[in-house]
Design an enzyme around this catalytic site. Structure first.
Site, PDB file in Angstrom:
ATOM      1  N   GLY A 150      -9.990   8.954 -61.451  1.00 28.86           N
ATOM      2  CA  GLY A 150      -9.467   8.065 -62.485  1.00 28.86           C
ATOM      3  C   GLY A 150      -8.788   6.849 -61.874  1.00 28.86           C
ATOM      4  O   GLY A 150      -9.051   6.495 -60.725  1.00 28.86           O
ATOM      5  N   SER A 182      -8.504  -0.347 -54.438  1.00 28.00           N
ATOM      6  CA  SER A 182      -8.024   1.030 -54.319  1.00 28.00           C
ATOM      7  C   SER A 182      -7.107   1.320 -55.496  1.00 28.00           C
ATOM      8  O   SER A 182      -6.342   0.436 -55.922  1.00 28.00           O
ATOM      9  CB  SER A 182      -7.244   1.207 -53.007  1.00 28.00           C
ATOM     10  OG  SER A 182      -6.471   2.396 -53.056  1.00 28.00           O
ATOM     11  N   LEU A 223      -9.384   3.828 -62.639  1.00 31.38           N
ATOM     12  CA  LEU A 223     -10.625   3.157 -62.234  1.00 31.38           C
ATOM     13  C   LEU A 223     -10.437   1.655 -62.044  1.00 31.38           C
ATOM     14  O   LEU A 223      -9.654   1.022 -62.739  1.00 31.38           O
ATOM     15  CB  LEU A 223     -11.712   3.406 -63.286  1.00 31.38           C
ATOM     16  CG  LEU A 223     -12.018   4.885 -63.562  1.00 31.38           C
ATOM     17  CD1 LEU A 223     -13.150   5.004 -64.578  1.00 31.38           C
ATOM     18  CD2 LEU A 223     -12.370   5.643 -62.283  1.00 31.38           C
ATOM     19  N   HIS A 224     -11.173   1.121 -61.066  1.00 32.18           N
ATOM     20  CA  HIS A 224     -11.141  -0.319 -60.786  1.00 32.18           C
ATOM     21  C   HIS A 224     -12.585  -0.783 -60.562  1.00 32.18           C
ATOM     22  O   HIS A 224     -13.536   0.009 -60.735  1.00 32.18           O
ATOM     23  CB  HIS A 224     -10.257  -0.615 -59.562  1.00 32.18           C
ATOM     24  CG  HIS A 224     -10.543   0.270 -58.388  1.00 32.18           C
ATOM     25  ND1 HIS A 224     -11.721   0.205 -57.688  1.00 32.18           N
ATOM     26  CD2 HIS A 224      -9.813   1.252 -57.807  1.00 32.18           C
ATOM     27  CE1 HIS A 224     -11.703   1.094 -56.716  1.00 32.18           C
ATOM     28  NE2 HIS A 224     -10.562   1.755 -56.765  1.00 32.18           N
ATOM     29  N   GLY A 269     -14.280  -1.212 -58.015  1.00 32.85           N
ATOM     30  CA  GLY A 269     -15.037  -0.414 -57.038  1.00 32.85           C
ATOM     31  C   GLY A 269     -15.738   0.756 -57.719  1.00 32.85           C
ATOM     32  O   GLY A 269     -16.922   1.029 -57.476  1.00 32.85           O
ATOM     33  N   HIS A 270     -15.010   1.461 -58.593  1.00 32.40           N
ATOM     34  CA  HIS A 270     -15.633   2.569 -59.327  1.00 32.40           C
ATOM     35  C   HIS A 270     -16.740   2.045 -60.247  1.00 32.40           C
ATOM     36  O   HIS A 270     -17.803   2.658 -60.369  1.00 32.40           O
ATOM     37  CB  HIS A 270     -14.598   3.288 -60.198  1.00 32.40           C
ATOM     38  CG  HIS A 270     -13.502   3.951 -59.434  1.00 32.40           C
ATOM     39  ND1 HIS A 270     -12.208   3.479 -59.404  1.00 32.40           N
ATOM     40  CD2 HIS A 270     -13.500   5.061 -58.663  1.00 32.40           C
ATOM     41  CE1 HIS A 270     -11.462   4.266 -58.668  1.00 32.40           C
ATOM     42  NE2 HIS A 270     -12.220   5.230 -58.190  1.00 32.40           N
ATOM     43  N   GLY A 301     -17.998   5.412 -52.254  1.00 32.30           N
ATOM     44  CA  GLY A 301     -17.716   4.099 -51.683  1.00 32.30           C
ATOM     45  C   GLY A 301     -17.539   4.150 -50.177  1.00 32.30           C
ATOM     46  O   GLY A 301     -16.972   5.102 -49.626  1.00 32.30           O
ATOM     47  N   GLN A 302     -18.006   3.076 -49.539  1.00 27.47           N
ATOM     48  CA  GLN A 302     -17.878   2.918 -48.084  1.00 27.47           C
ATOM     49  C   GLN A 302     -16.405   2.904 -47.639  1.00 27.47           C
ATOM     50  O   GLN A 302     -16.086   3.273 -46.524  1.00 27.47           O
ATOM     51  CB  GLN A 302     -18.583   1.622 -47.693  1.00 27.47           C
ATOM     52  CG  GLN A 302     -18.284   1.062 -46.320  1.00 27.47           C
ATOM     53  CD  GLN A 302     -18.876   1.919 -45.229  1.00 27.47           C
ATOM     54  OE1 GLN A 302     -19.945   2.496 -45.404  1.00 27.47           O
ATOM     55  NE2 GLN A 302     -18.197   2.001 -44.103  1.00 27.47           N
ATOM     56  N   VAL A 339     -15.914  -2.654 -52.518  1.00 22.37           N
ATOM     57  CA  VAL A 339     -15.671  -3.818 -53.381  1.00 22.37           C
ATOM     58  C   VAL A 339     -14.273  -4.337 -53.063  1.00 22.37           C
ATOM     59  O   VAL A 339     -13.324  -3.558 -52.931  1.00 22.37           O
ATOM     60  CB  VAL A 339     -15.800  -3.437 -54.868  1.00 22.37           C
ATOM     61  CG1 VAL A 339     -15.486  -4.626 -55.767  1.00 22.37           C
ATOM     62  CG2 VAL A 339     -17.212  -2.925 -55.148  1.00 22.37           C
TER      63      VAL A 339
END
Ligand code: PAF
Length: 283
Positions: free
Chosen positions: A31, A185, A33-34, A36-37, A147-148, A176
């Protein structure tokens, strides 16, 4: 978007998605979330017929003195974001659903569990591997998207998938970043405005590393010395680890080589941030 909280409901819904839409992509999250998600969901949507996401703040991957209780919980906003990204199914279980009171099985990826974040956060990767193994068994996705930025987590989970013969394709997706370079993050929201500025030292260090390697630096020790000097320019940021490692084993490599992972974790105030770079080939 269908929202479910029990394992039986997920199984029924995923069976229907397989029949109606073909392949199922899975984006596990905690959760908060940003972008990147959201990008993980977009990549999953482009590759798979259906997308399943989960939101579960997993207690077993937090140490006793870590931020489990204050970890941001923004369920309503998260649901809106996933809905906007056309996620088909959201699994949001209670802790008791994932961990019955007498649960006693743990997935330990020996060796990798003690490296990088595993060295500074003992038991963290056992918690991650255990919950992701359980989520994979519950959701049974064809592919899962990570994510990387969490490269060490990905190395641990890839090894787990290989060792346990789990039929899930692991897809690594680019980090991202904010416009100024800070990796997205969920923990960035802990930073004060001044800490937010200081946190950019991670990105500056990675950029310096990329330039040095492109200009021919071949020794990890010299590269890391140069990066420690970058961190010295922001003395309030405290390095937790800074290492050049093999991206699969997470073991240090002496010679910089294309594809090696430069990984950093640093505290800015009390917030621990991580970032990394897959090193380019040298000149
Ligand atoms: O990367 C995360 O958000 C978590 O570690 C994960 C993979 C959802 C497991 O709890």
């Amino acid at each position: 978007m269908q929202i479910v909280s029990t394992i039986a409901e997920v199984r029924t819904a995923v069976r229907a998605l397989h029949t109606e839409k073909g392949s199922v992509g899975f984006v596990p999250t905690m959760g908060a979330l940003h972008a990147g998600h959201r990008s993980l969901v977009q990549i999953a949507r482009a590759r798979c017929g259906a997308v399943v996401a989960s939101i579960f703040v997993n207690p077993t991957q937090f140490g006793p003195k870590e931020d489990f209780s204050r970890y941001p919980r923004t369920f309503a906003e998260d649901c809106a974001a996933l809905q906007a990204e056309q996620v088909d199914l959201l699994f949001a279980p209670e802790v008791a659903t994932m961990y019955p009171a007498d649960a006693s099985t743990v997935v330990r990826v020996e060796g990798l569990r003690d490296r990088l974040d595993g060295a500074s956060r003992p038991g963290h990767f056992d918690g991650v591997a255990t919950v992701v193994a359980k989520l994979f068994h519950i959701v049974q996705p064809d592919a899962a998207f990570f994510g990387q930025k969490d490269a060490a987590q990905v190395a641990v989970l890839r090894r787990m998938v290989r060792d346990l013969n789990l039929p899930v394709e692991m897809i690594l997706c680019p980090t991202v970043r904010e416009a100024d370079g800070l990796a997205m993050s969920s923990r960035n929201r802990y930073l004060s405005p001044e800490e937010r500025r200081q946190a950019l030292v991670l990105w500056r260090a990675l950029q310096v590393a990329e330039a040095l390697v492109k200009n021919g630096e071949q020794q990890s020790a010299r590269l890391l010395d140069a990066l420690r000097s970058v961190f010295a320019s922001e003395p309030t940021a405290r390095i937790d680890y800074l290492a050049v490692v093999d991206a699969d084993t997470l073991l240090p490599v002496e010679d910089v080589r294309a594809g090696a992972l430069l990984a950093v974790a640093a505290y800015v105030g009390s917030t621990r941030l991580i970032d990394n770079l897959i090193l380019p080939s040298s000149a």
